[in-house]
Design an enzyme around this catalytic site. Structure first.
Site, PDB file in Angstrom:
ATOM      1  N   LYS A 175       9.203   5.871  -3.517  1.00  0.00           N
ATOM      2  CA  LYS A 175       7.814   4.937  -3.385  1.00  0.00           C
ATOM      3  C   LYS A 175       6.577   5.939  -3.192  1.00  0.00           C
ATOM      4  O   LYS A 175       6.427   6.798  -2.407  1.00  0.00           O
ATOM      5  CB  LYS A 175       7.873   4.133  -2.169  1.00  0.00           C
ATOM      6  CG  LYS A 175       9.000   2.949  -1.981  1.00  0.00           C
ATOM      7  CD  LYS A 175       9.237   2.188  -0.979  1.00  0.00           C
ATOM      8  CE  LYS A 175       9.623   3.186   0.272  1.00  0.00           C
ATOM      9  NZ  LYS A 175       9.889   2.529   1.380  1.00  0.00           N
ATOM     10  N   THR A 206      -0.896  -3.519   6.423  1.00  0.00           N
ATOM     11  CA  THR A 206       0.498  -3.222   5.665  1.00  0.00           C
ATOM     12  C   THR A 206       1.697  -2.751   6.293  1.00  0.00           C
ATOM     13  O   THR A 206       2.504  -2.390   5.770  1.00  0.00           O
ATOM     14  CB  THR A 206       0.109  -1.822   4.584  1.00  0.00           C
ATOM     15  OG1 THR A 206       0.052  -0.752   5.368  1.00  0.00           O
ATOM     16  CG2 THR A 206      -0.968  -2.216   3.625  1.00  0.00           C
ATOM     17  N   GLY A 208       5.187  -3.190   7.471  1.00  0.00           N
ATOM     18  CA  GLY A 208       6.406  -3.971   7.087  1.00  0.00           C
ATOM     19  C   GLY A 208       6.746  -3.886   5.582  1.00  0.00           C
ATOM     20  O   GLY A 208       7.620  -4.280   5.333  1.00  0.00           O
ATOM     21  N   THR A 209       5.774  -2.818   4.993  1.00  0.00           N
ATOM     22  CA  THR A 209       5.856  -2.777   3.406  1.00  0.00           C
ATOM     23  C   THR A 209       7.165  -2.383   2.953  1.00  0.00           C
ATOM     24  O   THR A 209       7.963  -2.908   2.061  1.00  0.00           O
ATOM     25  CB  THR A 209       4.879  -2.076   2.979  1.00  0.00           C
ATOM     26  OG1 THR A 209       3.457  -2.251   3.659  1.00  0.00           O
ATOM     27  CG2 THR A 209       4.719  -1.837   1.582  1.00  0.00           C
ATOM     28  N   GLY A 210       7.740  -1.366   3.691  1.00  0.00           N
ATOM     29  CA  GLY A 210       9.028  -0.863   3.274  1.00  0.00           C
ATOM     30  C   GLY A 210      10.127  -1.565   3.439  1.00  0.00           C
ATOM     31  O   GLY A 210      11.025  -1.649   2.475  1.00  0.00           O
ATOM     32  N   CYS A 211      10.286  -2.228   4.480  1.00  0.00           N
ATOM     33  CA  CYS A 211      11.263  -3.134   4.753  1.00  0.00           C
ATOM     34  C   CYS A 211      11.267  -4.435   3.987  1.00  0.00           C
ATOM     35  O   CYS A 211      12.289  -5.096   3.423  1.00  0.00           O
ATOM     36  CB  CYS A 211      11.009  -3.969   6.097  1.00  0.00           C
ATOM     37  SG  CYS A 211      11.031  -2.564   7.445  1.00  0.00           S
TER      38      CYS A 211
END
Length: 263
Positions: A175, A206, A208-211
C-alpha cells in the site's frame, strides 16, 4: 435462502469504532457478507490515539476461533492486530489448518504511531504468519518493520513487494498511500503485477483505512472473486470510504464504511 459468505476477522477491538474488529465487521456488512470475530486484544482508543491495550490469553483466542470455525464454518479469514509472538504463533497454527483464503494485515502501529505489535513478535509474523497468507497487505511502515526496505518513491514498490514475498505469502499488496501524489498500490505474486491507482482525497479523517481494505479483500475473496478482482473491488470501496471520512472527537476521524448507502 442461500447462506451468506462468512468472513472471520481475528483482530483487536477499537473502542472508538473506527478501526480493528469494529471496522472489519462494518466493512463486511457493507459488502454483503456475514462477519464473525475472534478478539485478540482490547484497546482503549479514540480519535486522539491509543490510551491502553490488553491482549487476551492464547486459550481465549483459540476457543473463539474453534467455536466459530467448527460450527459455523468460514469462507475467508482476515487477521489484524495480534499483539504478541504467542498470539501470532497460535493464530498462524489455526489458519494453517483452515483451508480458505486468508488476508494478513500485519498491523504494527496505529494511525497515531502507537505500537500494536511487540518487537519480539516480528520474527513470528515473518516465519509463521506470512507463509499462510493468500494476500498480505502491509503499508510502507510495516514493510520497513518486517523487511528493512524503506520505500520513498513509487519505483521502490517492486523491491518492497519482493522482500515481503520472500517470506511466503502467495500475493502481496504493498500500500503506497503514504507516498506523495495519487494513492498507488502494487499487487503482485512475483510474476504478474497489478498497479492500482486512485486520486488522493484531501481528507485527514482516515482512521481504519488498513483494516477496512484488508477486510474488503477478504469479503470479496469469500464471494469467490480472484485475488486481483477482490483487491480491485476493495480498493474502489476503501477509496470511497476515505473520501467520505468524517470528523469524530478531537483528532483523526474514521473512514465512512457506509458511504455507498449515503451517496
Amino acid at each position: 435462502m442461500t447462506a451468506l459468505p462468512r468472513v472471520l476477522t481475528v483482530a483487536g477491538s477499537d473502542s472508538g469504532g473506527g478501526a480493528g474488529i469494529q471496522a472489519d465487521l462494518k466493512t463486511m456488512l457493507a459488502l454483503g457478507v456475514h462477519g464473525m470475530s475472534v478478539l485478540t486484544a482490547v484497546t482503549a482508543q479514540n480519535s486522539l490515539g491509543v490510551q491502553g491495550a490488553w491482549e487476551l490469553p492464547v486459550e481465549a483466542v483459540r476457543a473463539q476461533y474453534r467455536s466459530v470455525v467448527d460450527d459455523i464454518g468460514v469462507s475467508a479469514v482476515k487477521t489484524g492486530m495480534l499483539a504478541s509472538a504467542e498470539l501470532v504463533e497460535a493464530v498462524a497454527e489455526l489458519i494453517s489448518a483452515t483451508d480458505v483464503p486468508t488476508v494478513v494485515d500485519p498491523v504494527g502501529v496505529s494511525k497515531h504511531g502507537d505500537p500494536l505489535l511487540a518487537a519480539s513478535a516480528l520474527e513470528s509474523v515473518r516465519t509463521l504468519l506470512l507463509p499462510v497468507a493468500t494476500v498480505a497487505t502491509p503499508n510502507l511502515d510495516e514493510v520497513a518493520q518486517l523487511t528493512g526496505v524503506r520505500v520513498e518513491s513509487e519505483g521502490q514498490l517492486r523491491e518492497a513487494a519482493a522482500a515481503v514475498l520472500a517470506y511466503g505469502p502467495r500475493w502481496v499488496l504493498i500500500k503506497g498511500g503514504h507516498l506523495p501524489g495519487d494513492a498507488v498500490d502494487l499487487l503482485t505474486d512475483g510474476s504478474e503485477e497489478h498497479w492500482l491507482r486512485a486520486p488522493r482525497h484531501d481528507n485527514r479523517h482516515t482512521h481504519g483505512t488498513g483494516c477496512t481494505l484488508a477486510s474488503a479483500v477478504a469479503a470479496e475473496l469469500a464471494k469467490g472473486e480472484s485475488v486481483p478482482a477482490a483487491v480491485a473491488a476493495a480498493k474502489e470501496y476503501v477509496t470511497g470510504a476515505i473520501a467520505a471520512g468524517f470528523a469524530l472527537g478531537g483528532g483523526i476521524g474514521p473512514v465512512d464504511h457506509g458511504w455507498r448507502w449515503r451517496t
